[in-house]
Design a protein around this motif. Structure first.
Motif, mmCIF file in Angstrom:
data_model
loop_
_atom_site.group_PDB
_atom_site.id
_atom_site.type_symbol
_atom_site.label_atom_id
_atom_site.label_comp_id
_atom_site.label_asym_id
_atom_site.label_seq_id
_atom_site.Cartn_x
_atom_site.Cartn_y
_atom_site.Cartn_z
ATOM 1 N N THR A 132 38.727 37.745 38.481
ATOM 2 C CA THR A 132 38.967 37.074 39.763
ATOM 3 C C THR A 132 40.398 37.323 40.218
ATOM 4 O OG1 THR A 132 39.598 34.937 38.784
ATOM 5 C CG2 THR A 132 37.246 35.269 39.306
ATOM 6 N N GLU A 135 40.540 40.776 41.784
ATOM 7 C CA GLU A 135 39.909 40.762 43.103
ATOM 8 C C GLU A 135 40.815 40.093 44.140
ATOM 9 O OE1 GLU A 135 37.403 41.732 46.059
ATOM 10 O OE2 GLU A 135 37.397 42.492 44.014
ATOM 11 N N ARG A 138 43.471 42.676 44.959
ATOM 12 C CA ARG A 138 42.959 43.768 45.797
ATOM 13 C C ARG A 138 42.878 43.352 47.271
ATOM 14 N NH1 ARG A 138 41.873 47.901 42.805
ATOM 15 N NH2 ARG A 138 40.874 47.710 40.780
ATOM 16 N N LYS A 139 42.312 42.197 47.521
ATOM 17 C CA LYS A 139 42.161 41.711 48.898
ATOM 18 C C LYS A 139 43.531 41.487 49.546
ATOM 19 C CE LYS A 139 37.680 39.522 48.301
ATOM 20 N NZ LYS A 139 36.955 38.250 48.201
#
Length: 156
Positions: A132, A135, A138-139
């Motif tokens: 998590t 992620e 990355r965003k």
């Protein structure tokens, strides 16, 4: 042969604000190492507000080193001040609190396994793990123009 590359993060406390990943209002983390093979992450946590950050527990041990400011757990009588090291044993539920007079807290955390967010009765209401965290990075890095793959340099 077969050894993963070394990792050196020269500017661990970055000047570029885009490197800090927002986690909650006035709370950011700066990834240093995200180990998908062993399921742990090392990051700096930066808080610029007072009050409760989160109530949580871990299935594995956590190590912390306070670089700036101070914080404590409501369930304990100690205060983690600048230069302090804290060990969090697996299974314990604790509530991180940053005092009112602390303008900025930065702590290095080495978190193994997961961070399980719990309500006042100890019921799980969410979690973070190395995946998590990746992620989220990355965003964020895509949104601020660094590119989604910016995080790859910290993944092992």
């Amino acid at each position: 042969m077969g050894i993963i590359p070394d990792l050196l993060v020269a500017n661990a406390i970055p000047q570029d604000e885009r490197i800090w990943v927002p986690q909650a209002p006035n709370v950011w983390f700066r990834p240093l190492c995200l180990n998908i093979t062993h399921g742990y992450w090392v990051n700096l946590l930066r808080v610029r507000k007072s009050g409760i950050l989160s109530r949580h527990r871990h299935p594995c041990p956590v190590h912390a080193l306070v670089l700036k400011g101070r914080w404590y757990y409501l369930e304990h009588d100690w205060v983690a001040e600048e230069g302090s090291y804290a060990f969090e044993p697996p299974g314990e539920t604790h509530t991180l609190y940053v005092p009112d007079d602390v303008e900025e807290m930065i702590t290095l955390f080495n978190t193994n396994g997961a961070m399980i967010y719990v309500d006042p009765d100890g019921n799980a209401v969410g979690y973070d793990d190395v995946f998590t965290k990746i992620e989220m990075c990355r965003k964020h890095y895509e949104a601020v123009g660094l590119g989604a793959n910016y995080i790859d340099q910290f993944v092992r």
